[in-house]
Design a protein around this motif. Structure first.
Motif, PDB file in Angstrom:
ATOM      1  N   LEU A  18      -8.429  -8.924  30.492  1.00  0.00           N
ATOM      2  CA  LEU A  18      -8.672  -8.825  32.060  1.00  0.00           C
ATOM      3  C   LEU A  18      -8.905 -10.223  32.720  1.00  0.00           C
ATOM      4  N   HIS A  19      -9.969 -10.863  31.789  1.00  0.00           N
ATOM      5  CA  HIS A  19     -10.349 -12.241  32.097  1.00  0.00           C
ATOM      6  C   HIS A  19      -9.311 -13.264  32.097  1.00  0.00           C
ATOM      7  N   GLN A  20      -8.244 -13.124  31.513  1.00  0.00           N
ATOM      8  CA  GLN A  20      -7.041 -13.979  31.563  1.00  0.00           C
ATOM      9  C   GLN A  20      -6.009 -13.420  32.837  1.00  0.00           C
ATOM     10  N   ILE A  21      -6.078 -12.396  33.063  1.00  0.00           N
ATOM     11  CA  ILE A  21      -5.219 -12.019  34.283  1.00  0.00           C
ATOM     12  C   ILE A  21      -5.891 -12.574  35.733  1.00  0.00           C
ATOM     13  N   TYR A  22      -7.152 -12.352  35.697  1.00  0.00           N
ATOM     14  CA  TYR A  22      -7.852 -12.688  36.812  1.00  0.00           C
ATOM     15  C   TYR A  22      -8.781 -13.982  36.435  1.00  0.00           C
ATOM     16  N   ALA A  23      -7.950 -15.070  36.029  1.00  0.00           N
ATOM     17  CA  ALA A  23      -8.857 -16.272  35.611  1.00  0.00           C
ATOM     18  C   ALA A  23      -9.123 -17.167  36.899  1.00  0.00           C
ATOM     19  N   LEU A  24      -8.040 -17.340  37.802  1.00  0.00           N
ATOM     20  CA  LEU A  24      -8.359 -18.094  38.976  1.00  0.00           C
ATOM     21  C   LEU A  24      -9.244 -17.055  39.940  1.00  0.00           C
ATOM     22  N   PRO A  25     -10.238 -17.810  40.498  1.00  0.00           N
ATOM     23  CA  PRO A  25     -10.992 -17.042  41.781  1.00  0.00           C
ATOM     24  C   PRO A  25     -10.510 -17.281  42.945  1.00  0.00           C
ATOM     25  N   ALA A  26      -9.306 -18.228  43.056  1.00  0.00           N
ATOM     26  CA  ALA A  26      -8.782 -18.190  44.429  1.00  0.00           C
ATOM     27  C   ALA A  26      -7.231 -18.753  44.031  1.00  0.00           C
ATOM     28  N   PRO A  27      -6.408 -18.625  44.917  1.00  0.00           N
ATOM     29  CA  PRO A  27      -4.983 -18.963  44.732  1.00  0.00           C
ATOM     30  C   PRO A  27      -4.820 -20.281  44.968  1.00  0.00           C
ATOM     31  N   ILE A  28      -5.533 -21.286  44.212  1.00  0.00           N
ATOM     32  CA  ILE A  28      -5.327 -22.516  44.043  1.00  0.00           C
ATOM     33  C   ILE A  28      -6.134 -22.895  42.519  1.00  0.00           C
ATOM     34  N   ARG A  29      -5.632 -24.124  41.970  1.00  0.00           N
ATOM     35  CA  ARG A  29      -6.061 -24.486  40.833  1.00  0.00           C
ATOM     36  C   ARG A  29      -7.084 -25.525  40.990  1.00  0.00           C
ATOM     37  N   THR A  30      -7.962 -25.789  40.168  1.00  0.00           N
ATOM     38  CA  THR A  30      -8.924 -26.592  40.152  1.00  0.00           C
ATOM     39  C   THR A  30      -8.978 -27.311  38.738  1.00  0.00           C
ATOM     40  N   PHE A  31      -9.455 -28.909  38.965  1.00  0.00           N
ATOM     41  CA  PHE A  31      -9.484 -29.472  37.878  1.00  0.00           C
ATOM     42  C   PHE A  31     -10.799 -30.359  37.515  1.00  0.00           C
ATOM     43  N   PRO A  32     -11.851 -29.525  37.255  1.00  0.00           N
ATOM     44  CA  PRO A  32     -13.123 -30.241  37.399  1.00  0.00           C
ATOM     45  C   PRO A  32     -13.589 -31.091  36.075  1.00  0.00           C
ATOM     46  N   LEU A  33     -14.372 -32.068  36.180  1.00  0.00           N
ATOM     47  CA  LEU A  33     -14.587 -32.915  35.351  1.00  0.00           C
ATOM     48  C   LEU A  33     -15.649 -32.065  34.110  1.00  0.00           C
ATOM     49  N   PRO A  34     -15.755 -32.273  33.076  1.00  0.00           N
ATOM     50  CA  PRO A  34     -16.538 -31.738  32.088  1.00  0.00           C
ATOM     51  C   PRO A  34     -17.907 -32.207  32.426  1.00  0.00           C
ATOM     52  N   SER A  35     -18.925 -31.212  31.991  1.00  0.00           N
ATOM     53  CA  SER A  35     -20.310 -31.569  32.252  1.00  0.00           C
ATOM     54  C   SER A  35     -20.924 -32.724  31.396  1.00  0.00           C
ATOM     55  N   PHE A  36     -21.864 -33.289  31.994  1.00  0.00           N
ATOM     56  CA  PHE A  36     -22.591 -34.434  31.525  1.00  0.00           C
ATOM     57  C   PHE A  36     -23.981 -33.776  30.885  1.00  0.00           C
ATOM     58  N   TYR A  37     -24.187 -34.387  29.791  1.00  0.00           N
ATOM     59  CA  TYR A  37     -25.673 -33.894  29.167  1.00  0.00           C
ATOM     60  C   TYR A  37     -26.363 -35.236  28.652  1.00  0.00           C
ATOM     61  N   PRO A  38     -27.334 -35.294  29.235  1.00  0.00           N
ATOM     62  CA  PRO A  38     -28.143 -36.810  29.006  1.00  0.00           C
ATOM     63  C   PRO A  38     -28.642 -36.966  27.624  1.00  0.00           C
ATOM     64  N   ASN A  39     -29.044 -35.925  27.014  1.00  0.00           N
ATOM     65  CA  ASN A  39     -29.484 -36.032  25.603  1.00  0.00           C
ATOM     66  C   ASN A  39     -28.247 -35.830  24.648  1.00  0.00           C
ATOM     67  N   ASN A  40     -27.021 -35.807  25.067  1.00  0.00           N
ATOM     68  CA  ASN A  40     -25.831 -35.723  24.172  1.00  0.00           C
ATOM     69  C   ASN A  40     -24.773 -37.007  24.697  1.00  0.00           C
ATOM     70  N   PRO A  41     -24.664 -37.957  23.977  1.00  0.00           N
ATOM     71  CA  PRO A  41     -23.905 -39.011  24.394  1.00  0.00           C
ATOM     72  C   PRO A  41     -22.682 -38.968  24.277  1.00  0.00           C
ATOM     73  N   ILE A  42     -22.144 -37.788  23.420  1.00  0.00           N
ATOM     74  CA  ILE A  42     -20.575 -37.627  23.315  1.00  0.00           C
ATOM     75  C   ILE A  42     -20.249 -37.063  24.702  1.00  0.00           C
ATOM     76  N   SER A  43     -20.897 -36.138  25.391  1.00  0.00           N
ATOM     77  CA  SER A  43     -20.573 -35.664  26.706  1.00  0.00           C
ATOM     78  C   SER A  43     -20.335 -36.843  27.583  1.00  0.00           C
ATOM     79  N   LEU A  44     -20.761 -37.967  27.631  1.00  0.00           N
ATOM     80  CA  LEU A  44     -20.549 -38.894  28.458  1.00  0.00           C
ATOM     81  C   LEU A  44     -19.086 -39.603  28.287  1.00  0.00           C
ATOM     82  N   PHE A  45     -18.628 -39.658  26.996  1.00  0.00           N
ATOM     83  CA  PHE A  45     -17.234 -40.088  26.608  1.00  0.00           C
ATOM     84  C   PHE A  45     -16.227 -39.118  27.227  1.00  0.00           C
ATOM     85  N   HIS A  46     -16.568 -37.953  26.959  1.00  0.00           N
ATOM     86  CA  HIS A  46     -15.709 -36.699  27.063  1.00  0.00           C
ATOM     87  C   HIS A  46     -15.641 -36.629  28.813  1.00  0.00           C
ATOM     88  N   ALA A  47     -16.511 -36.916  29.520  1.00  0.00           N
ATOM     89  CA  ALA A  47     -16.345 -37.016  30.903  1.00  0.00           C
ATOM     90  C   ALA A  47     -15.528 -38.251  31.355  1.00  0.00           C
TER      91      ALA A  47
END
Length: 548
Positions: free
Chosen positions: A49-78
Motif C-alpha cells: 500500500l505504501h507504494q500505491i499511495y506514495a504521493l500525498p498530492a497529484p504532483i511530484r516534489t523533488f526535495p533536497l536531502p537533509s543536512f546534518y551539521p555533525n555529518n559532513p558527508i550530508s553537506l556534499f550530498h545536498a
C-alpha cells in the motif's frame, strides 16, 4: 478543553505548504513478495500500500536531502543534489491536469475518466465514488461478484466480517440460553425425604421415555402403577395421601399428555418442580389442531415476498404457517398470480431473470464526486484539475470557480449579497489549513461533523480527529455591530463529543476568524489571506479515570 496557542493563517502560496514526500524508488524487488498459489495459476505480485499511495498530492516534489551539521558527508550530498537539479531541472508540475464536469444538480464536480479517478484517489484521497462507500471500486466489486477475478474489495471484506460477527453473537446467545436452561433444571430438582414425598412426586421423564415410542408401553405403565397403588392403599382409584394427588392420576394425566403430543397437539409437560415445560413445535400436525409457535433462524433473510417469485424447495415446511407447501390461510406458494386474482407479470421480467449475467457486458458506470472545497483546492492550490462548464464545455478560471462555489454554498443559491461568513469560505479556510499541515482531510457527515482528519489516509488507519468549523467574529468591526456566532447549547456539544468518543476520535473545534466585509473584486488570494484558523481540542474528563 485544551487550547492550541498556534494561530495559522491561510495563505495562497500553497506550493510551499504542500506536504513533501521523498520520491519513491523504482526497484521493488526486495519489497515485493510473490504470492504462493496452490493451483497452476500464474504468480502475480502484490504491490504494498505504501507504494500505491506514495504521493500525498497529484504532483511530484523533488526535495533536497537533509543536512546534518555533525555529518559532513550530508553537506556534499545536498550540494550534489542541488547542482544536479540546476543542470538537469525536473519537469514542471503538475505534469497531468485532470478534467471534471460541473454538476449544478448535486453542487459538485464529476470525474469520469478512469485514469483520473484512480490518480485523484491514490494521490491524496480526493473525492468519493458515487456507487461506493468511499473508494471508487464499484467496477472491481461487480467483477468479483460475477467471478471474473478472485480479488476482494473493501466492501466485501466488511460484509464478510459483519456476517461472521453476527453469527458469533448468535452462537454466544445460544450457548448462554443453554446454560440458563441447564441451571434451571439443576435448581428445580428437590431431593425426596420420605415415602409420602416419594409418592407425591410425578413420574420422571426417564420413566416415560418408552411412552413416546409405543402406546402399549404407556398402557402397561398405567396398569403397573395402578396395581401397585391398589396393593398399598387398597383402593382402585388411588386416593390422595395427606392432600397430595396420587401418582396414578399424575401418571394417567401424564400419559394422556404424551399421547396427545403424538396426535399433533402441543401440551405442557410438567417438570419435577410442578411447573409446565416450554412448548415444542410439532413436526407433522394437522392445521386444525396446531398451535402457533415462534422459531428463530440463525440466518436473516429478505422480508420482501413477491407472488411471481418461484417457491423455495428448502422452505417447504416452515414455522410461519406453511406445512408441506400449504399455507395456513389456504394459499399455496406454488399458486400462479392469475389464480389469486392478480395480473400476470411481464414477459421481459422472466427473460431478465432467466438470462445469465455473464452474457451482458459489464460497463464501469461509476464516477468520482468532488465537493466544493476539494474542487477548489485542486484548481487553485495545486493546479491539477480543470472544471468544465456543462453548457459551453469550456474550463472555468480560478476566479470564476471561486465565485461559483461561494454562490452555490448558500441554500438556495444566491447570485448577489455574498457575505464574508458564507459557508464555502469558512469550510474552505479550515480545509486548506489542515491540508497544508499534511492531514488527509475528508468530509465527516457520517459522524455528524464537517471534516475528518487522517494521518496518511483511510486505507491505512481510521481518522484520528473530527473537526467542526465554527465562525468567530473577533474583529472590532463585528463587535461594534453586535454580531454574535450562532448559539450552541451544552447538549449539542455533549452529543457531538459523545459520538466521537464512542468512535474513538478526538473532537476539534476549528474557529475561523471572520474578517470585515471586503471588496468583491478582490481575487481569491487576497481574500483568503484575511482568514485565520484557531484549533481547540475537546476531551471528556472522567473523575474515576482521569485522576492524574
Amino acid at each position: 478543553m485544551a487550547d492550541t496557542p498556534n494561530t495559522v493563517s491561510v495563505t495562497s502560496n500553497l506550493h510551499e505548504t504542500v506536504p513533501v514526500s521523498v520520491e519513491s524508488t523504482t526497484s521493488t524487488s526486495s519489497q515485493v513478495k510473490e504470492v504462493k498459489t496452490t493451483n497452476h495459476r500464474p504468480n502475480h505480485k502484490k504491490v504494498p500500500l505504501h507504494q500505491i499511495y506514495a504521493l500525498p498530492a497529484p504532483i511530484r516534489t523533488f526535495p533536497l536531502p537533509s543536512f546534518y551539521p555533525n555529518n559532513p558527508i550530508s553537506l556534499f550530498h545536498a550540494v550534489y543534489a542541488w547542482v544536479s537539479q540546476l543542470v538537469y531541472p525536473p519537469p514542471s508540475e503538475p505534469a497531468v491536469i485532470h478534467q471534471g464536469i460541473w454538476s449544478p444538480e448535486t453542487r459538485s464536480v464529476h470525474i469520469k475518466d478512469p485514469k483520473s479517478i484512480r490518480a485523484l484517489w491514490e494521490q491524496g484521497f480526493f473525492g468519493k465514488g458515487n456507487y461506493s462507500r468511499s473508494e471508487p471500486n464499484w467496477f472491481k466489486r461487480e467483477q468479483a461478484r460475477r467471478g471474473e477475478h478472485g480479488g476482494n474489495v473493501a466492501e466485501n471484506v466488511t460484509t464478510q466480517r459483519r456476517e461472521e460477527r453476527k453469527m458469533m453473537k448468535w452462537d454466544r446467545a445460544r450457548k448462554e440460553q443453554e446454560a440458563i436452561e441447564r441451571t434451571k433444571l439443576l435448581e428445580a430438582w428437590v431431593a425426596p425425604v420420605g415415602p409420602m414425598e416419594l409418592l407425591a412426586l410425578p413420574n420422571s421423564l426417564d420413566d416415560l421415555k418408552p411412552a413416546f415410542s409405543s402406546s402399549l408401553a404407556i398402557g402397561s405403565a398405567q396398569d403397573s402403577i395402578t396395581d401397585g397403588l391398589e396393593s398399598v392403599n387398597g383402593t382402585p382409584n388411588g386416593p390422595t395421601l395427606n392432600g397430595a394427588t396420587s401418582p396414578s392420576s399424575n401418571g394417567t394425566a401424564r400419559a394422556h399428555e404424551i399421547s396427545s403430543t403424538e396426535n399433533g397437539t402441543v401440551s405442557a409437560l410438567p417438570e419435577s418442580n410442578g411447573h409446565p415445560s416450554r412448548p415444542r413445535t410439532p413436526t407433522g400436525a394437522s392445521n386444525s389442531k396446531r398451535r402457533k409457535s415462534v422459531r428463530f433462524s440463525p440466518t436473516v433473510e429478505s422480508a420482501t415476498f413477491k407472488l411471481s417469485d418461484p417457491p423455495n424447495p428448502h422452505h417447504s415446511a416452515q414455522s410461519n404457517g406453511s406445512i408441506d407447501g400449504n399455507l395456513a390461510n389456504g394459499v399455496s406458494p406454488v399458486s400462479r398470480p392469475t389464480e389469486l386474482g392478480l395480473p400476470e407479470p411481464l414477459d421481459n421480467t422472466r427473460n431478465s431473470r432467466s438470462r445469465p449475467e455473464s452474457d451482458t457486458q459489464l460497463v464501469d458506470k461509476e464516477h468520482l464526486q468532488l465537493c466544493l472545497e476539494e474542487t477548489f483546492y485542486l484548481v487553485f492550490a495545486l493546479g491539477a484539475l480543470a472544471v468544465l462548464d456543462p453548457v459551453t464545455s469550456k474550463p472555468f478560471t480560478a476566479s470564476e470557480l471561486f465565485t461559483l462555489c461561494r454562490q452555490t454554498s448558500y441554500i438556495p443559491p444566491r447570485l448577489t449579497d455574498l457575505q464574508p461568513d458564507d459557508p464555502f469560505l469558512m469550510h474552505y479556510a479550515a480545509y486548506h489549513h489542515f491540508r497544508s499541515l499534511g492531514w488527509v482531510t475528508r468530509p465527516g457527515i457520517k459522524f455528524g461533523v464537517d471534516w475528518m482528519l487522517y494521518n496518511k489516509g483511510p486505507v491505512f488507519s481510521h481518522a484520528e480527529f473530527a473537526v467542526i468549523v465554527l465562525p468567530a467574529y473577533t474583529n472590532h468591526w463585528w463587535k461594534i455591530r453586535g454580531r454574535q456566532p450562532p448559539h450552541r447549547s451544552w447538549h449539542w456539544l455533549h452529543t457531538i463529543n459523545r459520538v466521537q468518543t464512542t468512535a474513538l476520535k478526538t473532537l476539534v473545534l476549528a474557529y475561523v476568524d471572520i474578517p470585515p466585509p471586503f471588496d468583491e473584486s478582490l481575487g481569491a488570494t487576497e481574500i483568503l489571506k484575511r482568514y485565520k484558523v484557531r484549533e481547540f481540542i475537546v476531551k471528556r474528563w472522567l473523575s474515576n479515570r482521569n485522576r492524574d
